[in-house]
Scaffold this active site. Structure first.
Site, PDB file in Angstrom:
ATOM      1  N   VAL A   1       0.859  -1.184   0.000  1.00 46.99           N
ATOM      2  CA  VAL A   1       0.000   0.000   0.000  1.00 46.99           C
ATOM      3  C   VAL A   1       0.899   1.239   0.000  1.00 46.99           C
ATOM      4  CG1 VAL A   1      -1.912   1.170   1.155  1.00 46.99           C
ATOM      5  CG2 VAL A   1      -1.710  -1.331   1.288  1.00 46.99           C
TER       6      VAL A   1
ATOM      7  N   PRO B   1      -4.431  -8.390  -1.424  1.00 46.52           N
ATOM      8  CA  PRO B   1      -5.232  -9.495  -1.968  1.00 46.52           C
ATOM      9  C   PRO B   1      -6.078 -10.177  -0.894  1.00 46.52           C
ATOM     10  CG  PRO B   1      -2.907 -10.098  -1.828  1.00 46.52           C
ATOM     11  CD  PRO B   1      -2.994  -8.660  -1.474  1.00 46.52           C
TER      12      PRO B   1
ATOM     13  N   GLY C   1       3.787   1.552  -1.243  1.00 46.84           N
ATOM     14  CA  GLY C   1       5.201   1.238  -1.078  1.00 46.84           C
ATOM     15  C   GLY C   1       5.614   1.045   0.370  1.00 46.84           C
TER      16      GLY C   1
ATOM     17  N   ASP D   1       6.765   2.256   3.212  1.00 45.83           N
ATOM     18  CA  ASP D   1       6.945   3.604   3.751  1.00 45.83           C
ATOM     19  C   ASP D   1       6.442   3.734   5.182  1.00 45.83           C
ATOM     20  OD1 ASP D   1       4.252   3.379   3.435  1.00 45.83           O
ATOM     21  OD2 ASP D   1       3.988   5.138   2.158  1.00 45.83           O
TER      22      ASP D   1
ATOM     23  N   ASP E   1       9.896 -23.424   6.196  1.00 44.53           N
ATOM     24  CA  ASP E   1      10.413 -24.472   5.315  1.00 44.53           C
ATOM     25  C   ASP E   1       9.537 -24.546   4.062  1.00 44.53           C
ATOM     26  OD1 ASP E   1       8.033 -25.606   6.194  1.00 44.53           O
ATOM     27  OD2 ASP E   1       9.010 -26.923   7.642  1.00 44.53           O
TER      28      ASP E   1
ATOM     29  N   ASN F   1      -6.425  -5.692   7.840  1.00 43.04           N
ATOM     30  CA  ASN F   1      -5.551  -5.490   8.999  1.00 43.04           C
ATOM     31  C   ASN F   1      -6.276  -5.490  10.337  1.00 43.04           C
ATOM     32  OD1 ASN F   1      -3.233  -5.188   7.376  1.00 43.04           O
ATOM     33  ND2 ASN F   1      -3.738  -3.031   6.987  1.00 43.04           N
TER      34      ASN F   1
ATOM     35  N   HIS G   1       3.333 -18.293   3.880  1.00 41.77           N
ATOM     36  CA  HIS G   1       2.295 -19.025   4.603  1.00 41.77           C
ATOM     37  C   HIS G   1       2.783 -20.386   5.091  1.00 41.77           C
ATOM     38  CE1 HIS G   1      -1.207 -16.432   2.779  1.00 41.77           C
ATOM     39  NE2 HIS G   1      -0.416 -15.751   3.595  1.00 41.77           N
ATOM     40  N   THR G   2       4.067 -20.594   5.121  1.00 40.10           N
ATOM     41  CA  THR G   2       4.658 -21.748   5.804  1.00 40.10           C
ATOM     42  C   THR G   2       4.718 -21.495   7.310  1.00 40.10           C
ATOM     43  OG1 THR G   2       6.638 -23.125   6.002  1.00 40.10           O
ATOM     44  CG2 THR G   2       7.010 -20.848   5.402  1.00 40.10           C
TER      45      THR G   2
ATOM     46  N   THR H   1       4.325 -27.850   9.854  1.00 38.28           N
ATOM     47  CA  THR H   1       5.331 -27.196  10.706  1.00 38.28           C
ATOM     48  C   THR H   1       5.029 -25.702  10.777  1.00 38.28           C
ATOM     49  OG1 THR H   1       6.723 -26.994   8.733  1.00 38.28           O
ATOM     50  CG2 THR H   1       7.217 -28.832  10.215  1.00 38.28           C
TER      51      THR H   1
ATOM     52  N   ASP I   1       0.247 -23.571   7.681  1.00 39.08           N
ATOM     53  CA  ASP I   1       0.969 -24.797   7.292  1.00 39.08           C
ATOM     54  C   ASP I   1       0.699 -25.832   8.369  1.00 39.08           C
ATOM     55  OD1 ASP I   1       2.750 -26.879   6.995  1.00 39.08           O
ATOM     56  OD2 ASP I   1       4.557 -25.640   7.162  1.00 39.08           O
TER      57      ASP I   1
HETATM   58  C1  HEM Z   1      -1.008 -14.172  -2.176  1.00 42.91           C
HETATM   59  C2  HEM Z   1      -1.882 -13.402  -1.564  1.00 42.91           C
HETATM   60  C3  HEM Z   1      -2.087 -13.446  -0.080  1.00 42.91           C
HETATM   61  C4  HEM Z   1      -3.264 -13.552   0.564  1.00 42.91           C
HETATM   62  C5  HEM Z   1      -4.630 -13.642  -0.092  1.00 42.91           C
HETATM   63  C6  HEM Z   1      -2.993 -13.587   1.969  1.00 42.91           C
HETATM   64  C7  HEM Z   1      -3.952 -13.672   2.945  1.00 42.91           C
HETATM   65  C8  HEM Z   1      -3.689 -13.915   4.282  1.00 42.91           C
HETATM   66  C9  HEM Z   1      -4.696 -14.119   5.293  1.00 42.91           C
HETATM   67  C10 HEM Z   1      -6.197 -14.080   5.072  1.00 42.91           C
HETATM   68  C11 HEM Z   1      -4.054 -14.373   6.457  1.00 42.91           C
HETATM   69  C12 HEM Z   1      -4.706 -14.671   7.807  1.00 42.91           C
HETATM   70  C13 HEM Z   1      -5.040 -13.355   8.501  1.00 42.91           C
HETATM   71  C14 HEM Z   1      -5.981 -13.558   9.676  1.00 42.91           C
HETATM   72  O1  HEM Z   1      -6.724 -14.528   9.683  1.00 42.91           O
HETATM   73  O2  HEM Z   1      -5.962 -12.713  10.614  1.00 42.91           O
HETATM   74  C15 HEM Z   1      -2.645 -14.314   6.196  1.00 42.91           C
HETATM   75  C16 HEM Z   1      -1.679 -14.513   7.129  1.00 42.91           C
HETATM   76  C17 HEM Z   1      -0.328 -14.376   6.874  1.00 42.91           C
HETATM   77  N1  HEM Z   1       0.229 -13.917   5.708  1.00 42.91           N
HETATM   78 FE1  HEM Z   1      -0.687 -13.750   3.933  1.00 42.91          FE
HETATM   79  N2  HEM Z   1      -1.650 -13.494   2.165  1.00 42.91           N
HETATM   80  C18 HEM Z   1      -1.042 -13.393   0.943  1.00 42.91           C
HETATM   81  C19 HEM Z   1       0.300 -13.223   0.701  1.00 42.91           C
HETATM   82  C20 HEM Z   1       1.247 -13.088   1.692  1.00 42.91           C
HETATM   83  C21 HEM Z   1       2.596 -12.643   1.466  1.00 42.91           C
HETATM   84  C22 HEM Z   1       3.176 -12.187   0.126  1.00 42.91           C
HETATM   85  C23 HEM Z   1       3.219 -12.665   2.678  1.00 42.91           C
HETATM   86  C24 HEM Z   1       4.617 -12.276   3.035  1.00 42.91           C
HETATM   87  C25 HEM Z   1       5.640 -12.289   2.204  1.00 42.91           C
HETATM   88  C26 HEM Z   1       2.260 -13.161   3.647  1.00 42.91           C
HETATM   89  C27 HEM Z   1       2.512 -13.423   4.963  1.00 42.91           C
HETATM   90  C28 HEM Z   1       1.579 -13.881   5.867  1.00 42.91           C
HETATM   91  C29 HEM Z   1       1.926 -14.391   7.179  1.00 42.91           C
HETATM   92  C30 HEM Z   1       3.322 -14.594   7.705  1.00 42.91           C
HETATM   93  C31 HEM Z   1       0.718 -14.677   7.828  1.00 42.91           C
HETATM   94  C32 HEM Z   1       0.527 -15.171   9.273  1.00 42.91           C
HETATM   95  C33 HEM Z   1       0.494 -13.951  10.186  1.00 42.91           C
HETATM   96  C34 HEM Z   1       0.343 -14.251  11.655  1.00 42.91           C
HETATM   97  O3  HEM Z   1       0.305 -15.414  12.071  1.00 42.91           O
HETATM   98  O4  HEM Z   1       0.241 -13.275  12.430  1.00 42.91           O
HETATM   99  N3  HEM Z   1       1.069 -13.366   3.015  1.00 42.91           N
HETATM  100  N4  HEM Z   1      -2.457 -14.011   4.872  1.00 42.91           N
END
Ligand code: HEM
Ligand SMILES: *[C@@H]1O[C@H](CO)[C@@H](O)[C@H](O)[C@H]1NC(C)=O
Ligand SMILES: *[C@@H]1O[C@H](CO)[C@@H](O)[C@H](O)[C@H]1NC(C)=O
Ligand SMILES: *[C@@H]1O[C@H](CO)[C@@H](O)[C@H](O)[C@H]1NC(C)=O
Ligand SMILES: *[C@@H]1O[C@H](CO)[C@@H](O)[C@H](O)[C@H]1NC(C)=O
Ligand SMILES: *[C@@H]1O[C@H](CO)[C@@H](O)[C@H](O)[C@H]1NC(C)=O
Length: 317
Positions: free
Chosen positions: A69, A162, A71, A73, A245, A93, A192-193, A240, A237
């Site tokens: 959003v 997204p 960049g 910043d 991983d 968020n 999402h690992t 793990t 995931d």
């Molecule tokens: C491809 C499109 C993506 C979508 C649709 C997406 C969507 C989501 C959603 C819905 C959650 C759960 C949030 C919640 O339930 O409160 C999540 C968690 C997470 N996302 Fe993504 N995400 C995407 C890409 C990414 C990218 C590019 C990254 C980082 C490089 C990322 C890192 C994470 C991480 C690490 C979590 C876990 C956060 C936590 O446990 O606090 N995601 N994501």
């Protein structure tokens, strides 16, 4: 062997950095003005991850949501006030983004060491890298010199991040809008690992999607009812959840991706082969993830005299 490989990946990243138009960013940006900055980030992140493993995931996601959003910043870090509504309370968020207290702790220590020098945007970039590292993932060189925004846009956070219900076409185009190609997107989704997601983000998938392993769907339904329990958590995931991983990709091949958007990467489409490669080769994933994180970290930074160096990451100066 691993370190030789790392050397070449680092070289590739540095030469990529050199090719960017925003060449003001540099790994050595604070070398003279705040040499302790990287060590402070590392030590706070180490403490934070040892207190709660999930925090590495949460901080990585903050960086993604900041960069997408306007960049990288620091705009995501601004608190809402009576006359300012920012990104923190945008739908992706609200009651979801977490880890802001850790960024505050880093900022306080960095200000004590060298005040009015290091941006919140750069703190986030390094903290995300170190969190991944402490959870067993790859590491990469972070170019620095980003400055902090004086504004944020809730509308853009709502429309440019997204959603988990998106199909592959939408995902590809939302990443392309940020200068990231389908390969970058596939590697970055490997984030999402680690980490957790709330029931409402995957409910429709576990009750209505067809490209899902039935036993996995049944397992997830146990804590995510058709109605109620919207904020119940499940690991992104299942194998793990606290280890960075390549199991995420193994899950996708087994049709055990948690989010609809996750499984879209492996759904008889153009990215199936890449997902399969990452599922079999963690080094290939780590290399591509590192390169893509650097690219994501270079989305429209404020540099030079643009923006400011915030004193407190939550408020504009
Ligand atoms: C491809 C499109 C993506 C979508 C649709 C997406 C969507 C989501 C959603 C819905 C959650 C759960 C949030 C919640 O339930 O409160 C999540 C968690 C997470 N996302 Fe993504 N995400 C995407 C890409 C990414 C990218 C590019 C990254 C980082 C490089 C990322 C890192 C994470 C991480 C690490 C979590 C876990 C956060 C936590 O446990 O606090 N995601 N994501
Ligand atoms: C926001 O409102 C407060 C008073 O409610 C005022 O002191 C402050 O200057 C305003 N800030 C901006 C950026 O307009
Ligand atoms: C930074 O710290 C110095 C000395 O501690 C102080 O004089 C100065 O006002 C501070 N600068 C800012 C911008 O806070
Ligand atoms: C993907 O989703 C978008 C937006 O919801 C929709 O317009 C489009 O038709 C979908 N594409 C496919 C291939 O399903
Ligand atoms: C599944 O799809 C049906 C038909 O579109 C819909 O009525 C129902 O609410 C969906 N169930 C869930 C849990 O999303
Ligand atoms: C799930 O929801 C249904 C209908 O609302 C209810 O009958 C059932 O007891 C709920 N199950 C759990 C485990 O909460």
């Amino acid at each position: 062997m691993a370190s030789l490989k790392h050397f070449f990946v680092t070289l590739a990243i540095i030469s990529y950095l050199g090719s960017l138009s925003n060449a003001q960013l540099s790994p050595f940006f604070y070398a003279r003005t705040c040499p302790k900055f990287p060590l402070i980030v590392r030590s706070v992140m180490k403490e934070a991850v040892s207190r709660e493993l999930r925090i590495g995931a949460s901080i990585l996601r903050l960086f993604f949501h900041d960069c997408f959003v306007h960049g990288c910043d620091g705009s995501l870090l601004l608190d809402d006030t009576a006359n300012f509504t920012g990104e923190k309370s945008a739908l992706p968020n609200l009651n979801s983004a977490r880890g802001f207290d850790v960024i505050d702790t880093i900022k306080t220590r960095v200000e004590a060491a060298c005040n009015a020098t290091v941006s919140c945007a750069d703190i986030l970039a390094l903290a995300a890298r170190d969190g991944v590292d402490f959870l067993g993932g790859p590491s990469w060189t972070v170019a620095l010199g980003r400055r902090d925004a004086r504004t944020a846009s809730q509308n853009d956070a709502n429309s440019q991040l997204p959603p988990p219900f998106a199909n592959l076409t939408t995902l590809i185009s939302m990443f392309a809008a940020k200068g990231l190609n389908a390969r970058d997107m596939t590697a970055l989704s490997g984030a999402h690992t680690i980490g957790l997601a709330q029931c409402f983000t995957f409910r429709e998938r576990i009750y209505n999607d067809t490209n899902i392993d039935p036993s996995f769907a049944i397992m997830r339904r146990a804590t995510c009812n058709v109605t109620g329990g919207d904020s119940n958590l499940a690991p992104l995931d299942l194998q793990t959840p606290n280890r960075f991983d390549n199991k995420y990709y193994e899950n996708l091949v087994a049709r055990r991706g948690l989010l609809h958007s996750d499984q879209e990467l492996f759904n008889n489409g153009p990215l199936d082969a890449l997902v399969r490669t990452y599922s079999l080769n963690d080094e290939a994933f780590y290399d591509d993830f590192s390169v893509a994180m650097v690219k994501m970290g270079n989305i429209s930074p404020l540099t030079g005299t643009n923006g400011e160096i915030r004193k407190n990451c939550r408020v504009v100066n």
